[in-house]
Design a protein around this motif. Structure first.
Motif, mmCIF file in Angstrom:
data_model
loop_
_atom_site.group_PDB
_atom_site.id
_atom_site.type_symbol
_atom_site.label_atom_id
_atom_site.label_comp_id
_atom_site.label_asym_id
_atom_site.label_seq_id
_atom_site.Cartn_x
_atom_site.Cartn_y
_atom_site.Cartn_z
ATOM 1 N N PRO A 27 -65.818 27.124 11.460
ATOM 2 C CA PRO A 27 -66.759 26.844 12.402
ATOM 3 C C PRO A 27 -68.369 26.984 11.750
ATOM 4 N N VAL A 28 -69.333 25.913 12.317
ATOM 5 C CA VAL A 28 -70.554 25.926 12.043
ATOM 6 C C VAL A 28 -70.937 26.950 13.136
ATOM 7 N N LEU A 29 -71.952 27.893 12.690
ATOM 8 C CA LEU A 29 -72.616 29.008 13.549
ATOM 9 C C LEU A 29 -74.125 28.306 14.124
ATOM 10 N N SER A 30 -74.775 27.710 13.009
ATOM 11 C CA SER A 30 -75.936 27.213 13.323
ATOM 12 C C SER A 30 -76.018 26.235 12.108
ATOM 13 N N SER A 31 -77.046 24.825 12.375
ATOM 14 C CA SER A 31 -77.464 24.057 11.408
ATOM 15 C C SER A 31 -78.571 23.099 11.889
ATOM 16 N N ASP A 32 -79.393 23.139 10.718
ATOM 17 C CA ASP A 32 -80.469 21.934 11.090
ATOM 18 C C ASP A 32 -80.189 20.523 10.712
ATOM 19 N N HIS A 33 -78.910 20.185 10.489
ATOM 20 C CA HIS A 33 -78.370 18.924 10.447
ATOM 21 C C HIS A 33 -77.540 18.830 11.635
ATOM 22 N N PRO A 34 -77.392 17.387 12.141
ATOM 23 C CA PRO A 34 -76.773 17.070 13.164
ATOM 24 C C PRO A 34 -75.043 17.093 12.993
ATOM 25 N N LEU A 35 -74.261 17.407 13.949
ATOM 26 C CA LEU A 35 -72.892 18.045 13.979
ATOM 27 C C LEU A 35 -72.075 16.892 14.455
ATOM 28 N N LEU A 36 -70.897 16.435 13.684
ATOM 29 C CA LEU A 36 -70.144 15.401 14.232
ATOM 30 C C LEU A 36 -68.773 16.214 15.207
ATOM 31 N N SER A 37 -68.595 17.655 14.669
ATOM 32 C CA SER A 37 -68.035 18.302 15.569
ATOM 33 C C SER A 37 -68.198 19.785 15.549
#
Length: 412
Positions: free
Chosen positions: A386-396
């Motif tokens: 799982p992604v906890l944080s991102s500066d890029h858009p998420l698909l899921s």
């Protein structure tokens, strides 16, 4: 009358072993070997021994050291001062052996051939000492033992066909190899010793890592003295350039280790698209580089050492309109990075490279997403992180859209 056990600290046993090993070797070296060396070789040998003494002093607790700095001198760790020193000493032996082989080329060819082979082997061992290349080889001890035994036997055979004055150097080289080999291969076989030992009762446990490293250090140092002796015999009065090269060789190796460790960081700073994407288990994506035309992607994954074991990643080419994955490729993460003075808990940068196959003749101007998924292999399945944080858009919650790819116009 009951037998009473004498209580002794395991730390004292470790110190006694190191001193009992080092004292006769140093007395022999300074009594019989070092007086035969050139002044530059004497300085080099003494500096190497002094560096070993400092490392042993900190590791044995004889020199004051703050507890949070012990990792820098811990003989059981890699990528710190002792491992750097050991690698540099091996590299110096290898460089000197290659230099002596060149200087002895006008003498019987087997001497030059042996020294050239030993030089190449020692340079490989210098890399292995620092980067632990042997961890990728099954039964590496068997191969190292066979290689070391071959070098020892060959040294004795070459000695018998060399001038009498050279015998002491070949015998010294063989003894040094035998001592270093016994430390690298056999000491680890000893069982952990704690508590009662005969009439002694140990407080704590004997640290066999100190024994192992001491044997390796002093064995390689003897081998270095032997090569310096051959170097001196071949060139009794080296010119200024040769003397400077002798002193510069270990400095160059140290700089190469330090600069090599900076390559991933410099590459990610100068060539990569920055990213800040954090996954579970404290794995981060720091940047990436995409060559859309060639379908090449390079990732820069940051993780603690060992955490990347079992990690893998998948790159999907997803149609931006339909969400359909048109191309997908997965592979395990390469667990290799470049280390330098690695503090416990430090994050390392692991560059990864993948070639992703693009669909044949995509419609002109069609937009696609390049989507990244990190996963851990669990038995026969791939468990996405799982992604906890991102500066890029998420698909899921496990898929990150790294970039958009627009198909170029198709030539008529």
């Amino acid at each position: 009358m009951e037998n009473t056990l004498s209580v002794i600290s395991a730390e004292v046993v470790n110190r006694v072993f190191v001193f009992a090993l080092a004292l006769p070797i140093c007395l022999f070296a300074y009594g019989r070997l070092i007086p035969r060396l050139s002044p530059a070789s004497k300085i080099l040998a003494s500096i190497a021994l002094l560096a070993q003494g400092l490392a042993a002093g900190f590791a044995l607790g004889l020199l004051p050291l703050q507890s949070n700095m012990f990792w820098l001198w811990d003989l059981q760790r890699k990528y710190n001062i002792p491992s750097t020193l050991a690698s540099t000493q091996l590299a110096l032996v290898g460089s000197l052996a290659l230099g002596a082989a060149r200087l002895l080329r006008e003498r019987p060819p087997w001497q030059s051939l042996y020294l050239a082979a030993a030089g190449i082997i020692f340079l490989f061992m210098a890399l292995d000492e620092y980067y632990a290349l042997h961890e990728q080889i099954q039964n590496w001890k068997r191969y190292y033992l066979a290689l070391g035994a071959t070098l020892v036997v060959a040294a004795l055979l070459v000695a018998m066909r060399s001038p009498r004055r050279a015998w002491i150097w070949y015998f010294c080289f063989a003894i040094g190899l035998a001592i270093a080999g016994s430390g690298a291969v056999f000491i680890e076989l000893l069982p952990v010793s704690c508590g009662a030992m005969g009439i002694l009762h140990l407080e704590g446990c004997i640290n066999f890592a100190l024994w192992e490293e001491s044997l390796e250090f002093l064995g390689v140092w003897l081998a270095m003295l032997a090569i310096l002796g051959m170097f001196t015999d071949a060139l009794p009065t080296p010119n200024t350039r040769i003397r400077h090269l002798l002193i510069a060789a270990p400095v160059v190796w140290l700089l190469s280790l330090a600069l090599n460790s900076l390559v991933p960081q410099l590459e990610s700073l100068l060539l990569a698209q920055p990213a800040s994407i954090e996954y579970e288990t404290k794995i981060n994506l720091r940047g990436y580089r995409i060559d859309s035309a060639a379908g090449q992607v390079r990732l820069y994954i940051a993780s603690k050492r060992g955490k990347i074991e079992g990690l893998g990643y998948t790159l999907d080419l997803v149609d931006a309109d339909s969400g359909e994955a048109l191309a997908s490729q997965s592979q395990g993460a390469a667990p290799h990075s470049r280390y330098w003075m690695l503090e416990p808990g430090a994050l390392l940068l692991y560059p990864q490279w993948m070639q992703i196959k693009l669909p044949a003749l995509p419609p002109s101007g069609r937009a696609y997403w390049i989507v990244l998924t990190l996963w851990h292999k669990a038995e026969e399945t791939q468990a996405p992180l799982p992604v906890l944080s991102s500066d890029h858009p998420l698909l899921s919650d496990t898929e990150v859209i790294l970039a958009e790819y627009v198909a170029p116009p198709v030539s008529p």
